[in-house]
Motif scaffolding. Structure first.
Motif, short mmCIF file in Angstrom:
data_model
loop_
_atom_site.label_atom_id
_atom_site.label_comp_id
_atom_site.label_asym_id
_atom_site.label_seq_id
_atom_site.Cartn_x
_atom_site.Cartn_y
_atom_site.Cartn_z
N GLN A 73 3.17 -3.89 -4.37
CA GLN A 73 1.28 -3.98 -4.33
C GLN A 73 1.11 -4.12 -2.84
OE1 GLN A 73 -0.36 -5.76 -7.64
NE2 GLN A 73 -0.21 -3.68 -8.37
N ILE A 74 1.59 -5.30 -2.08
CA ILE A 74 1.58 -6.03 -1.28
C ILE A 74 2.53 -4.25 0.03
CG2 ILE A 74 2.44 -7.48 0.72
CD1 ILE A 74 2.89 -9.42 -1.43
N ALA A 75 3.09 -4.27 -0.40
CA ALA A 75 3.92 -2.64 0.21
C ALA A 75 3.19 -1.75 0.42
CB ALA A 75 5.12 -2.92 -0.33
N VAL A 76 2.51 -1.76 -0.31
CA VAL A 76 1.26 -0.33 -0.37
C VAL A 76 -0.11 -0.99 0.45
CG1 VAL A 76 -0.62 0.87 -1.59
CG2 VAL A 76 2.22 0.63 -2.66
N GLY A 77 0.08 -2.57 0.78
CA GLY A 77 -1.79 -1.97 1.15
C GLY A 77 -0.68 -2.34 3.03
N SER A 78 0.05 -3.06 3.70
CA SER A 78 0.80 -2.89 4.52
C SER A 78 0.39 -1.81 4.85
CB SER A 78 1.71 -3.81 4.83
OG SER A 78 2.25 -5.40 3.85
N ALA A 79 1.38 -0.61 4.51
CA ALA A 79 1.22 0.75 4.74
C ALA A 79 0.03 1.92 4.83
CB ALA A 79 2.11 1.74 3.59
N ARG A 80 -1.33 0.52 4.20
CA ARG A 80 -2.63 1.27 4.85
C ARG A 80 -3.00 2.91 3.73
NH1 ARG A 80 -4.89 -1.31 8.12
NH2 ARG A 80 -7.02 0.07 8.05
N LEU A 81 -1.96 2.43 2.46
CA LEU A 81 -2.10 3.44 1.43
C LEU A 81 -3.36 3.66 0.37
CD1 LEU A 81 1.40 4.42 1.42
CD2 LEU A 81 0.06 5.67 2.48
N GLY A 116 -1.34 -7.74 -4.73
CA GLY A 116 -0.13 -7.96 -5.11
C GLY A 116 0.00 -9.44 -4.66
N ALA A 117 -0.44 -10.20 -3.58
CA ALA A 117 -0.29 -11.37 -3.72
C ALA A 117 -0.45 -12.26 -4.84
CB ALA A 117 -1.60 -12.21 -2.69
N ALA A 118 -1.50 -12.13 -5.33
CA ALA A 118 -1.95 -12.71 -6.78
C ALA A 118 -0.97 -12.39 -8.14
CB ALA A 118 -3.38 -11.92 -7.15
N ASN A 119 -0.32 -11.10 -7.71
CA ASN A 119 0.17 -11.06 -8.71
C ASN A 119 1.93 -11.85 -8.98
OD1 ASN A 119 -0.13 -8.89 -11.19
ND2 ASN A 119 -0.24 -7.90 -9.60
N VAL A 120 2.35 -11.43 -7.43
CA VAL A 120 3.37 -12.35 -7.08
C VAL A 120 3.22 -14.23 -7.12
CG1 VAL A 120 4.27 -13.71 -4.95
CG2 VAL A 120 4.02 -11.01 -5.52
#
Length: 583
Positions: free
Chosen positions: A99-107, A343-347
């Protein structure tokens, strides 16, 4: 839309009181989803705490509540049954990283392309799902270990208290807004229920129930009794199959099953902690569990499909909730930041032994209706939930389920888009069908994420079908004898058949011009159609000119070399459709 949740100003008092209200509603939801996922209730409660706190601080939508959800629990149960709970925590961590990767890719901005009929179907289907989920609170466990509905005085008393809860939530705002009506209703009905439970004797208690009015503690115990009874049946059946392997089939003695179920139910009833939600401070999962999976490619191969599904389901449900809260509050959340926050919360949640989660639509609507608008509301809800687990569990266990069901019934009334029922005759038939499809799929499959994806796909196909025949051309001959086709409409994969039917290379003059001033080429299929047409004219020794192409289309067509000739001298300006619309 959702006029029940009227506009309110952000305030510390409103955020604090609404956070307390949400925390009370989080407890039974988390416990219920724990039983769905096949894990202990404390795991779901820890998940709700970390998700609620992490998303409130790091997420992109102030006022939105996150926690353990049914959509995630449905995915988790398969992993837990096949590989054990020890594989759950690294899966949740990997889910958060994706999820962090999705957010970082601005999707995250892709949620903005969800059509309005899909949103209407999502909201209406969600309201029905929330409504149906409340009927589980009207059940208890029989002496045979089966779930049975409440009946007699306990049922009528519970219905009366639900009505009282809804009446307070509806009527109190007309008198005062000093206290959130949902919180006032929960406290008032809790006092009434405590008096009823203390005053009425055991003759009025339903079978398998501890109190006349079922409480949160009763719900926890009911879930444990149902799970232990099921486990006893499954264990006996497995032992019977092992003993009779290779022999003529014999039926399992029902008396043995009944005795095993009765023993399991008695153990739960005699356990003083069977109705408790209490627990200690959360610890990293590797300190709590011994049989952890090895760090290897084999483990990654096992958990990755589950993590990918959890990440997708969680983000879709969270972003749809974000869009819904945006519309209610008339503000704008940050979808990419929400992906990062979830994503951070799930980690963190996975690291401390949680089952993962995402935005909770019902609790988010309770928060908004109670006046919660800022991040403080989510922070207060998370801290209050942790205090319930650590300190106040005996009090929280006494809250009647009737009060919480009444609150959720009011959420259903406020969530359902009643105006959509009047729009059927005015909406295009295709939009009505999409709305009904999304709502129906949501209700039948209880899968909000898949319903949204399905709705977007069907809407895109309908759009493509409707615009496939919208391509036409104005044809004229200029003073030089050149035949000019001035196109109107989009050129993409669905309209290339209409595009090809417009031209007659054999009968056209030697010089042909296609004017793209009022159209645009949208995909590779359109470019290939142009190339194919150019080849036909070239094979007949005729010249084809393309004018007013957008710059990106010209760049792609230039790669075709001699197959397509673009006469730049006759095409001094090139316009992009979006540029024309924004002038």
């Amino acid at each position: 839309m959702l006029q029940f949740f009227r506009q309110r100003q952000r305030s510390i008092k409103g955020d604090t009181l609404s956070g307390l209200t949400v925390a009370l509603a989080l407890v039974p939801e988390a416990v219920a989803f724990a039983f769905v996922a096949g894990v202990e209730p404390i795991i779901a409660l820890y998940s709700a705490f970390f998700l609620c706190l992490g998303a409130a601080v790091l997420g992109g939508r102030p006022g939105m509540i996150s926690g353990a959800t049914g959509a995630m629990a449905v995915v988790v149960i398969g992993l837990v049954e096949m590989h054990g709970v020890e594989y759950l925590f690294p899966t949740v961590i990997l889910c958060g990283l994706l999820q962090i990767a999705v957010g970082s890719a601005r999707l995250g901005v892709l949620i903005r392309i969800v059509p309005h009929p899909v949103m209407l179907g999502f909201v209406n289907g969600l309201a029905i799902v929330i409504l149906l989920a409340q009927f589980g609170s009207f059940q208890t466990v029989s002496e045979a270990g089966e779930l049975i509905p409440l009946s007699g005085p306990p049922l009528w008393i519970m219905l009366g208290l639900i009505g009282l809860t809804m009446l307070i939530i509806w009527g109190l705002p007309k008198l005062t807004r000093a206290v959130p009506s949902s919180l006032a209703a929960i406290l008032t009905v809790s006092l009434v229920a405590a008096g009823i439970n203390a005053g009425l004797g055991p003759d009025y208690v339903a079978e398998g129930q501890w109190n006349v009015v079922p409480t949160v503690g009763d719900m926890v115990a009911t879930g444990k009794k149902d799970r232990e009874a099921t486990k006893a049946r499954v264990t006996l059946e497995a032992e019977h199959e092992a003993k009779t392997a290779g022999r003529p089939s014999t039926e399992l003695d029902p008396a043995l099953v009944q005795a095993a179920v009765a023993s399991a139910l008695t153990a739960v009833e005699e356990d003083p902690e069977s109705r408790s939600i209490a627990g200690g401070l959360p610890r990293p999962f590797f300190l709590e569990y011994a049989n952890l999976p090895p760090v290897s490619w084999e483990t990654l191969w096992i958990i990755f499909p589950f993590a990918l599904t959890l990440a997708g389901v969680g983000l879709i449900e969270s972003l749809m909730t974000l869009a819904l809260i945006d519309e209610i509050t008339e503000t704008r959340g940050q979808s990419n930041r929400e992906c990062l926050g979830q994503g951070a919360a799930n980690v963190i949640c996975g690291f401390f032994g949680g089952m993962g989660g995402c935005a909770m639509i019902g609790q988010s609507l309770i928060n908004v209706n109670s006046g919660g608008r800022g991040r403080l509301s989510g922070i207060v809800a998370a801290l209050a939930l942790l205090s319930f687990v650590l300190i106040l569990s005996p009090w929280i266990q006494m809250i009647p389920m009737a009060a919480l069901v009444g609150v959720m019934f009011m959420v259903v009334i406020g969530t359902f888009e009643w105006a959509s029922l009047k729009m059927f005759r005015r909406m295009p038939t295709a939009d009505v069908l999409v709305m009904l499809l999304v709502a129906g799929y949501t209700v039948v499959m209880h899968d909000l994420a898949s319903a949204v994806v399905l709705g977007v796909i069907v809407s895109a196909l309908i759009f493509a079908w409707q615009h496939a025949t919208h391509l036409n051309a104005d044809i004229k001959i200029n003073e030089h004898g050149s035949k000019i086709y001035q196109l109107h409409g989009p050129l993409f994969f669905a309209s290339i058949a209409s595009f090809k039917e417009l031209f007659n290379p054999r009968e056209d003059p030697d010089d042909v011009v296609i004017d793209f001033y009022y159209t645009r080429v949208y995909d590779q299929s359109g470019l290939e159609a142009i190339n194919s047409l150019a080849e036909k004219y070239t094979a007949l020794g005729k010249r084809l000119h393309l004018t007013h192409l957008s710059p990106e289309c010209r760049t792609l067509l230039d790669r075709a070399g001699s197959l397509v000739e673009v006469n730049v001298s006759e095409d001094p300006q090139y316009h992009v459709a979006t540029d024309r619309f924004t002038r």
